[in-house]
Design a protein around this motif. Structure first.
Motif, PDB file in Angstrom:
ATOM      1  N   ASP A 165       0.862  -1.178   0.000  1.00  0.00           N
ATOM      2  CA  ASP A 165       0.000   0.000   0.000  1.00  0.00           C
ATOM      3  C   ASP A 165       0.901   1.232   0.000  1.00  0.00           C
ATOM      4  O   ASP A 165       2.127   1.118  -0.056  1.00  0.00           O
ATOM      5  N   ILE A 166       0.307   2.412   0.061  1.00  0.00           N
ATOM      6  CA  ILE A 166       1.094   3.642  -0.010  1.00  0.00           C
ATOM      7  C   ILE A 166       2.083   3.724   1.153  1.00  0.00           C
ATOM      8  O   ILE A 166       3.241   4.100   0.967  1.00  0.00           O
ATOM      9  N   GLY A 167       1.648   3.353   2.346  1.00  0.00           N
ATOM     10  CA  GLY A 167       2.530   3.416   3.510  1.00  0.00           C
ATOM     11  C   GLY A 167       3.725   2.499   3.391  1.00  0.00           C
ATOM     12  O   GLY A 167       4.863   2.886   3.691  1.00  0.00           O
ATOM     13  N   ARG A 168       3.489   1.293   2.956  1.00  0.00           N
ATOM     14  CA  ARG A 168       4.581   0.322   2.832  1.00  0.00           C
ATOM     15  C   ARG A 168       5.548   0.721   1.719  1.00  0.00           C
ATOM     16  O   ARG A 168       6.767   0.588   1.861  1.00  0.00           O
ATOM     17  N   LEU A 169       5.019   1.250   0.614  1.00  0.00           N
ATOM     18  CA  LEU A 169       5.876   1.713  -0.476  1.00  0.00           C
ATOM     19  C   LEU A 169       6.691   2.920  -0.031  1.00  0.00           C
ATOM     20  O   LEU A 169       7.876   3.034  -0.355  1.00  0.00           O
ATOM     21  N   ALA A 170       6.080   3.829   0.728  1.00  0.00           N
ATOM     22  CA  ALA A 170       6.803   5.005   1.228  1.00  0.00           C
ATOM     23  C   ALA A 170       7.950   4.576   2.138  1.00  0.00           C
ATOM     24  O   ALA A 170       9.058   5.123   2.047  1.00  0.00           O
ATOM     25  N   ASP A 171       7.705   3.597   2.995  1.00  0.00           N
ATOM     26  CA  ASP A 171       8.766   3.087   3.867  1.00  0.00           C
ATOM     27  C   ASP A 171       9.886   2.458   3.047  1.00  0.00           C
ATOM     28  O   ASP A 171      11.062   2.642   3.355  1.00  0.00           O
TER      29      ASP A 171
ATOM     30  N   ILE B 197      12.070  -0.916  -8.467  1.00  0.00           N
ATOM     31  CA  ILE B 197      11.621   0.480  -8.450  1.00  0.00           C
ATOM     32  C   ILE B 197      12.707   1.411  -7.909  1.00  0.00           C
ATOM     33  O   ILE B 197      12.809   2.563  -8.331  1.00  0.00           O
ATOM     34  N   GLU B 198      13.534   0.911  -7.012  1.00  0.00           N
ATOM     35  CA  GLU B 198      14.616   1.742  -6.482  1.00  0.00           C
ATOM     36  C   GLU B 198      15.587   2.147  -7.594  1.00  0.00           C
ATOM     37  O   GLU B 198      16.154   3.239  -7.551  1.00  0.00           O
ATOM     38  N   ASN B 199      15.778   1.292  -8.581  1.00  0.00           N
ATOM     39  CA  ASN B 199      16.692   1.600  -9.693  1.00  0.00           C
ATOM     40  C   ASN B 199      16.046   2.513 -10.732  1.00  0.00           C
ATOM     41  O   ASN B 199      16.736   3.250 -11.411  1.00  0.00           O
ATOM     42  N   ARG B 200      14.719   2.424 -10.862  1.00  0.00           N
ATOM     43  CA  ARG B 200      14.013   3.263 -11.844  1.00  0.00           C
ATOM     44  C   ARG B 200      13.775   4.672 -11.339  1.00  0.00           C
ATOM     45  O   ARG B 200      13.605   5.593 -12.128  1.00  0.00           O
TER      46      ARG B 200
ATOM     47  N   HIS C 145       4.416   9.456   3.196  1.00  0.00           N
ATOM     48  CA  HIS C 145       3.235   8.901   2.515  1.00  0.00           C
ATOM     49  C   HIS C 145       2.686   9.908   1.513  1.00  0.00           C
ATOM     50  O   HIS C 145       2.287   9.542   0.410  1.00  0.00           O
ATOM     51  N   ALA C 146       2.668  11.185   1.900  1.00  0.00           N
ATOM     52  CA  ALA C 146       2.128  12.228   1.016  1.00  0.00           C
ATOM     53  C   ALA C 146       2.932  12.338  -0.274  1.00  0.00           C
ATOM     54  O   ALA C 146       2.381  12.672  -1.324  1.00  0.00           O
ATOM     55  N   THR C 147       4.219  12.039  -0.202  1.00  0.00           N
ATOM     56  CA  THR C 147       5.062  12.109  -1.399  1.00  0.00           C
ATOM     57  C   THR C 147       4.602  11.093  -2.437  1.00  0.00           C
ATOM     58  O   THR C 147       4.535  11.398  -3.631  1.00  0.00           O
ATOM     59  N   ILE C 148       4.255   9.898  -1.991  1.00  0.00           N
ATOM     60  CA  ILE C 148       3.757   8.873  -2.918  1.00  0.00           C
ATOM     61  C   ILE C 148       2.465   9.358  -3.565  1.00  0.00           C
ATOM     62  O   ILE C 148       2.272   9.213  -4.776  1.00  0.00           O
ATOM     63  N   ARG C 149       1.576   9.964  -2.779  1.00  0.00           N
ATOM     64  CA  ARG C 149       0.312  10.467  -3.329  1.00  0.00           C
ATOM     65  C   ARG C 149       0.554  11.562  -4.360  1.00  0.00           C
ATOM     66  O   ARG C 149      -0.111  11.623  -5.390  1.00  0.00           O
TER      67      ARG C 149
ATOM     68  N   TRP D  48       8.325   6.777 -13.688  1.00  0.00           N
ATOM     69  CA  TRP D  48       8.963   5.591 -13.126  1.00  0.00           C
ATOM     70  C   TRP D  48       8.085   4.870 -12.110  1.00  0.00           C
ATOM     71  O   TRP D  48       8.386   3.746 -11.729  1.00  0.00           O
ATOM     72  N   LEU D  49       6.987   5.498 -11.661  1.00  0.00           N
ATOM     73  CA  LEU D  49       6.088   4.859 -10.694  1.00  0.00           C
ATOM     74  C   LEU D  49       4.926   4.220 -11.444  1.00  0.00           C
ATOM     75  O   LEU D  49       4.138   4.920 -12.074  1.00  0.00           O
TER      76      LEU D  49
END
Length: 115
Positions: free
Chosen positions: A29-35, A76-79, A41-45, A54-55
């Protein structure tokens, strides 16, 4: 007499064999991806709303929030491009990058010519 929970009527024993590959560990989810990316979390949104290239788009929505499969987010870390998304700063010619000295200003003298 000690009774194991698997001996109770209606209890289901865990299946033998390799663990499931598509459990909750497979969902981000957004929280887990942000971590994972080390951002808020707001950055992902914001990235989702700006559709940064890249997302990947979410694989679905759960309880009103975006979710992705782990396979979708592989690498995703590389992209991810570092820095802020958006327009890149302009770089001017090299001679403009050096500091320019300002001319010294002196008070002007007012000269009156007498008739």
């Amino acid at each position: 007499m000690d009774v194991d929970s698997t001996q109770h009527a209606g209890a289901v024993a865990s299946p033998a064999g390799p663990p499931r590959q598509h459990g909750l560990d497979d969902v981000y989810d957004i929280g887990r991806l942000a971590d994972r990316l080390g951002v808020e979390h707001a950055t992902i949104r914001v990235w989702l709303s700006r559709k940064v290239p890249w997302l990947p788009a979410p694989d679905g929505h759960l309880n009103g929030g975006a979710v992705w499969r782990a396979s979708t987010l592989e690498g995703i870390e590389n992209r991810r491009t570092p820095g802020r998304p958006g327009r890149k700063p302009r770089v001017g010619p090299a001679h403009l990058a050096e500091p320019v000295e300002k001319p010294v200003t002196r008070p002007t003298e007012i000269v009156r010519h007498l008739p």
